[in-house]
Scaffold this active site. Structure first.
Site: not given
Length: 366
Positions: A98, A204, A321
């Site tokens: 992958s 993941k 910010e």
């Protein structure tokens, strides 16, 4: 339905005497279930792409393996009882690790799924995939597949030849979720290790652990085991974008923020022809003063800049910010840099070029 070929190969890989087919040709072969039972089972199209789930061990290290060494048909043949869940048709789209996943395979998957649903070939789709880029493939498909029928991605953290390989259980549970009527209308989902995650939420989170997939901001949408499927959240409307007809996605670069950061990566991305930049910023998507000056040059040159974060949890909020309104920037909300890149590519390919309309798409649902 398809026949399972190469069973002696799988038997050799798994070290067993024989592997029995779990399904057979529709034309003339004896069916493993009674005809009336098979008719009542949902039809699930399995699209194999490779990855660890299709890998086998290599001697280079104790955990070394080669991805994409086993075909989708062989993989399915090693999942006991899956034939009782659905009528399965298996097709090999690719057989790659992958880390080599790319947009051309994404287009192949999207078009095959669309065709299967348009021609009523399947009631659901299961995709076997490596874990490194699974969240990206799932998110891409979630944004371009406008159909209520389930699309489920699954994979494994251990190859098929490993001790306690997790692929067969994950495959069984993916088919079980795909065949469940409750899975309709929920978009693309990822199923591993007894949990069901949304394509938008899942990431993941660990290099090697079995429980590597989590949805840090949204949580799992459900749980699955061999006996049951339980969804914790209701289905909700999804946004969908057109698939680019030319099979091309605009160039979008990810720039990783760090201490002592200057604007060189940002300037180089603009010079390299990027139409968009995603900044994996510090904290709430922050960058140094020098980098912000580079971002301002990029936006003035017509490049869309999205602020995401290198932090694993939390939302990137607008105008905290960084004055997003002043600089014409987009806040990624809950999307990590790799998913923000995909959404920005699809939006640009669909003619969305202003920060306001792109921000609306990123903020959808929140």
């Amino acid at each position: 339905m398809v026949s399972v070929r190469g069973l002696p190969i799988l038997a050799a890989i798994l070290g067993v005497a024989s592997v029995m087919p779990v399904f057979s040709h529709a034309e003339g072969a004896s069916a493993p279930l009674a005809a009336h039972q098979q008719v009542s089972l949902p039809r699930v199209l399995v699209l194999a792409t490779g990855g660890t789930i299709s890998g086998k061990a290599d001697t280079r290290s104790a955990i070394g393996y080669d991805a994409g060494a086993v075909t989708g048909e062989q993989l399915i043949a090693g999942v006991p009882g899956v034939e009782k869940l659905a009528q399965l048709q298996v097709e090999q789209i690719s057989n790659i690790a992958s880390q080599n996943m790319n947009s051309q395979v994404w287009f192949k998957l999207a078009e095959r799924i669309r065709r299967a649903f348009a021609h009523n070939e399947a009631d659901a789709v299961v995709i076997t995939h490596g874990t490194d880029t699974m969240e990206e493939t799932a998110f891409f498909l979630d944004n371009v597949i406008a159909d209520a029928r389930p699309v489920i991605l699954t994979g494994a953290m251990r190859p098929s030849t490993a001790i306690s390989a997790d692929g067969p259980a994950n495959m069984y549970e993916a088919v079980k979720v795909a065949a469940d009527p409750q899975a309709r209308g929920r978009g693309v989902m990822v199923v591993l290790n007894d949990e069901v995650q949304s394509a938008r939420g899942v990431s993941k989170m660990h290099t090697t652990a079995l429980q590597t997939f989590h949805s840090p901001n949204l949580g799992p949408v459900g749980y699955v085991d061999p006996a049951s499927v339980r969804f914790m959240t209701p289905a909700k409307p999804q946004q969908h974008l057109a698939l680019p007809a030319d099979h091309k996605l605009p160039r979008v670069q990810i720039v990783y923020a760090h201490a002592d950061m200057d604007a060189q990566q940002i300037d180089d991305a603009v010079k390299g022809g990027a139409r968009g930049i995603v900044v994996a910023g510090m904290g709430d998507g922050n960058v140094s003063t020098d980098a912000l000056a580079g971002i301002e040059r990029a936006t003035k040159a017509g490049v869309v800049v999205v602020r995401s974060t290198r932090v694993g949890n939390g939302f990137v909020n607008r105008d905290v910010e960084v004055d997003d309104d002043h600089y014409g920037l987009v806040a990624s909300m809950d999307l990590n840099p790799q998913k923000a890149r995909i959404l920005l590519q699809l939006l640009l390919a669909n003619g969305k070029t202003t920060a306001a309309e792109i921000q609306k798409a990123f903020s959808a649902g929140f």
